[in-house]
Design a protein around this motif. Structure first.
Motif, PDB file in Angstrom:
ATOM      1  N   SER A 162      44.922  28.781  31.137  1.00 56.46           N
ATOM      2  CA  SER A 162      44.933  29.897  30.547  1.00 56.46           C
ATOM      3  C   SER A 162      43.653  30.169  29.605  1.00 56.46           C
TER       4      SER A 162
ATOM      5  N   ARG B 152      43.802  35.282  20.041  1.00 58.02           N
ATOM      6  CA  ARG B 152      44.237  33.948  19.888  1.00 58.02           C
ATOM      7  C   ARG B 152      44.805  33.724  18.403  1.00 58.02           C
ATOM      8  N   GLY B 153      45.496  32.627  18.359  1.00 59.97           N
ATOM      9  CA  GLY B 153      46.136  32.346  16.874  1.00 59.97           C
ATOM     10  C   GLY B 153      47.231  33.180  16.625  1.00 59.97           C
TER      11      GLY B 153
ATOM     12  N   THR C  68      51.197  30.646  23.191  1.00 61.00           N
ATOM     13  CA  THR C  68      52.698  30.031  23.569  1.00 61.00           C
ATOM     14  C   THR C  68      53.564  30.707  24.413  1.00 61.00           C
TER      15      THR C  68
ATOM     16  N   MET D 137      52.856  33.161  26.600  1.00 60.17           N
ATOM     17  CA  MET D 137      52.502  33.275  28.051  1.00 60.17           C
ATOM     18  C   MET D 137      52.926  32.098  28.845  1.00 60.17           C
TER      19      MET D 137
ATOM     20  N   ALA E 185      44.145  18.889  28.757  1.00 61.26           N
ATOM     21  CA  ALA E 185      42.941  19.543  27.866  1.00 61.26           C
ATOM     22  C   ALA E 185      41.913  18.659  27.361  1.00 61.26           C
TER      23      ALA E 185
ATOM     24  N   SER F 291      44.885  24.553  23.007  1.00 60.58           N
ATOM     25  CA  SER F 291      45.480  24.369  24.215  1.00 60.58           C
ATOM     26  C   SER F 291      46.458  23.106  23.951  1.00 60.58           C
TER      27      SER F 291
ATOM     28  N   GLY G 128      47.788  22.479  21.131  1.00 63.97           N
ATOM     29  CA  GLY G 128      48.807  22.793  20.125  1.00 63.97           C
ATOM     30  C   GLY G 128      49.943  23.879  20.853  1.00 63.97           C
ATOM     31  N   VAL G 129      49.604  24.602  21.850  1.00 63.12           N
ATOM     32  CA  VAL G 129      50.488  25.235  22.722  1.00 63.12           C
ATOM     33  C   VAL G 129      51.565  24.240  23.331  1.00 63.12           C
TER      34      VAL G 129
HETATM   35  C1  LIG Z   1      44.388  27.920  24.615  1.00 61.68           C
HETATM   36  C2  LIG Z   1      44.779  29.234  24.172  1.00 61.68           C
HETATM   37  C3  LIG Z   1      45.138  29.959  25.328  1.00 61.68           C
HETATM   38  C4  LIG Z   1      45.726  29.182  23.215  1.00 61.68           C
HETATM   39  O1  LIG Z   1      46.418  30.326  22.800  1.00 61.68           O
HETATM   40  P1  LIG Z   1      46.775  31.037  21.284  1.00 61.68           P
HETATM   41  O2  LIG Z   1      47.325  32.266  21.366  1.00 61.68           O
HETATM   42  O3  LIG Z   1      45.396  30.510  20.356  1.00 61.68           O
HETATM   43  O4  LIG Z   1      47.760  29.745  20.726  1.00 61.68           O
HETATM   44  P2  LIG Z   1      48.613  29.962  19.822  1.00 61.68           P
HETATM   45  O5  LIG Z   1      48.587  30.898  18.843  1.00 61.68           O
HETATM   46  O6  LIG Z   1      50.084  30.224  20.696  1.00 61.68           O
HETATM   47  O7  LIG Z   1      48.955  28.698  19.218  1.00 61.68           O
HETATM   48  C5  LIG Z   1      49.778  27.385  19.493  1.00 61.68           C
HETATM   49  C6  LIG Z   1      49.728  26.045  18.657  1.00 61.68           C
HETATM   50  O8  LIG Z   1      48.619  25.615  18.625  1.00 61.68           O
HETATM   51  C7  LIG Z   1      48.016  25.653  17.084  1.00 61.68           C
HETATM   52  N1  LIG Z   1      46.571  26.306  17.306  1.00 61.68           N
HETATM   53  C8  LIG Z   1      46.063  27.273  17.895  1.00 61.68           C
HETATM   54  N2  LIG Z   1      44.773  27.339  17.874  1.00 61.68           N
HETATM   55  C9  LIG Z   1      44.512  26.249  16.983  1.00 61.68           C
HETATM   56  C10 LIG Z   1      43.254  25.690  16.692  1.00 61.68           C
HETATM   57  N3  LIG Z   1      41.900  26.515  16.900  1.00 61.68           N
HETATM   58  N4  LIG Z   1      43.286  24.711  15.787  1.00 61.68           N
HETATM   59  C11 LIG Z   1      44.304  23.980  15.616  1.00 61.68           C
HETATM   60  N5  LIG Z   1      45.424  24.408  16.237  1.00 61.68           N
HETATM   61  C12 LIG Z   1      45.657  25.538  16.676  1.00 61.68           C
HETATM   62  C13 LIG Z   1      48.942  26.723  16.560  1.00 61.68           C
HETATM   63  O9  LIG Z   1      48.859  26.627  15.019  1.00 61.68           O
HETATM   64  C14 LIG Z   1      50.109  26.645  17.253  1.00 61.68           C
HETATM   65  O10 LIG Z   1      50.913  25.479  16.942  1.00 61.68           O
HETATM   66  P3  LIG Z   1      52.008  25.671  15.880  1.00 61.68           P
HETATM   67  O11 LIG Z   1      53.013  26.594  16.370  1.00 61.68           O
HETATM   68  O12 LIG Z   1      52.785  24.149  15.725  1.00 61.68           O
HETATM   69  O13 LIG Z   1      51.573  26.115  14.476  1.00 61.68           O
HETATM   70  C15 LIG Z   1      43.464  30.082  23.472  1.00 61.68           C
HETATM   71  O14 LIG Z   1      43.061  29.458  22.430  1.00 61.68           O
HETATM   72  C16 LIG Z   1      42.284  30.019  24.517  1.00 61.68           C
HETATM   73  O15 LIG Z   1      42.101  31.194  25.268  1.00 61.68           O
HETATM   74  N6  LIG Z   1      41.458  29.202  24.323  1.00 61.68           N
HETATM   75  C17 LIG Z   1      40.078  29.210  25.099  1.00 61.68           C
HETATM   76  C18 LIG Z   1      40.389  28.696  26.468  1.00 61.68           C
HETATM   77  C19 LIG Z   1      40.896  27.580  26.544  1.00 61.68           C
HETATM   78  O16 LIG Z   1      40.608  26.343  26.238  1.00 61.68           O
HETATM   79  N7  LIG Z   1      42.053  27.403  27.761  1.00 61.68           N
HETATM   80  C20 LIG Z   1      42.726  26.269  27.941  1.00 61.68           C
HETATM   81  C21 LIG Z   1      42.220  25.379  29.058  1.00 61.68           C
HETATM   82  S1  LIG Z   1      43.005  23.745  29.179  1.00 61.68           S
END
Ligand SMILES: CC(C)(COP(=O)(O)OP(=O)(O)OC[C@H]1O[C@@H](n2cnc3c(N)ncnc32)[C@H](O)[C@@H]1OP(=O)(O)O)[C@@H](O)C(=O)NCCC(=O)NCCS
Length: 218
Positions: free
Chosen positions: A115, A122-123, A128, A130, A151, A158, A160-161
């Motif tokens: 994803s 994000r954040g 989570t 999706m 990841a 990622s 964390g999700v």
């Molecule tokens: C990976 C991705 C889709 C996650 O989506 P997101 O909406 O940012 O994640 P969420 O807000 O649902 O966070 C999920 C968990 O991860 C943690 N988290 C999110 N971003 C974080 C960061 N930068 N550092 C540490 N923890 C993090 C959150 O605290 C949460 O944990 P918790 O509920 O225990 O507090 C997004 O960050 C993204 O697009 N990243 C770039 C592309 C990528 O790396 N894709 C995955 C490839 S494997």
């Protein structure tokens, strides 16, 4: 076998829709590609085997590959190997992609995922939500037994999700990446763990009619 009525959709997968809270997932269509390319972030991990055109800069190559990936995923779809890319629409805005994929799903009942989200979305828990939406589709509608994901070690968001949803550690491996060899962290979620979590209880799946045989389930 009798012919299907002509008014039935030829490609029923386009009718799939997953809804969870204020987020809707539906398969990417060709008409989404320009907008997806516009919001495509720089940090989405690129397949190291992707071929880059020498005359294009990195960003243009990544956008081109997004288009080619779309056509490849639909054109190579088979029961033995499929990738379903969903647009993520949050409060009416297209904000990213959530993919669900499987190899030999009928035998192995295992799905993988990938994803990305535009940085400004994000954040806030959307990653989570999706993932929960596609897991509900895979476990509760396709009959998956296991979901895996991986990841880079430094991809805290990622991982964390996955942790938040209840995936367990499932080993490490080395992988090629555009920036050189990197360590991948693998995680795994079983059907029992998923069902115990009740996370998917309010995900609504629509448009499944006619799709089962595309997954080898009829
Ligand atoms: C990976 C991705 C889709 C996650 O989506 P997101 O909406 O940012 O994640 P969420 O807000 O649902 O966070 C999920 C968990 O991860 C943690 N988290 C999110 N971003 C974080 C960061 N930068 N550092 C540490 N923890 C993090 C959150 O605290 C949460 O944990 P918790 O509920 O225990 O507090 C997004 O960050 C993204 O697009 N990243 C770039 C592309 C990528 O790396 N894709 C995955 C490839 S494997």
């Amino acid at each position: 076998m009798s012919a299907k009525p002509k008014n039935e959709p030829v490609w029923p997968l386009f009718a799939l829709q997953l809804t969870f809270n204020d987020t809707v997932l539906r398969p990417v269509r060709e008409s989404d590609l320009d907008e997806l390319a516009r919001i495509l972030p720089d940090d989405v991990e690129q397949d190291p085997s992707s071929n880059f055109l020498l005359g294009l800069d990195v960003a243009s190559n990544r956008r081109r590959l997004l288009f080619q990936n779309y056509w490849r995923n639909w054109s190579t779809w088979s029961v033995e190997s499929w990738t379903l890319d969903f647009c993520v629409i949050h409060q009416g805005r297209l904000v990213g992609i959530q993919a669900l994929e499987a190899e030999h799903f009928v035998e192995l009942r295992t799905v993988d995922s990938g994803s990305w989200l535009a940085p400004e979305y994000r954040g806030i828990g959307l990653g989570t939500s999706m993932r929960i939406a596609i897991l509900a589709f895979a476990f509760d509608h396709l009959g998956a037994q296991t979901a895996v994901t991986s990841a880079r070690f430094d991809n805290a968001a990622s991982l964390g999700v996955s942790r938040r949803i209840g995936y367990q550690d499932n080993g490490v491996s080395m992988s090629r990446s555009p920036s050189g060899p990197c360590q991948l962290h693998h995680m795994r979620l079983t059907r029992d763990q998923w069902q115990e979590s009740s996370l998917g209880d309010s995900v609504v799946v629509a448009g499944l009619s006619g799709c089962a045989l595309y997954f080898g389930l009829e």
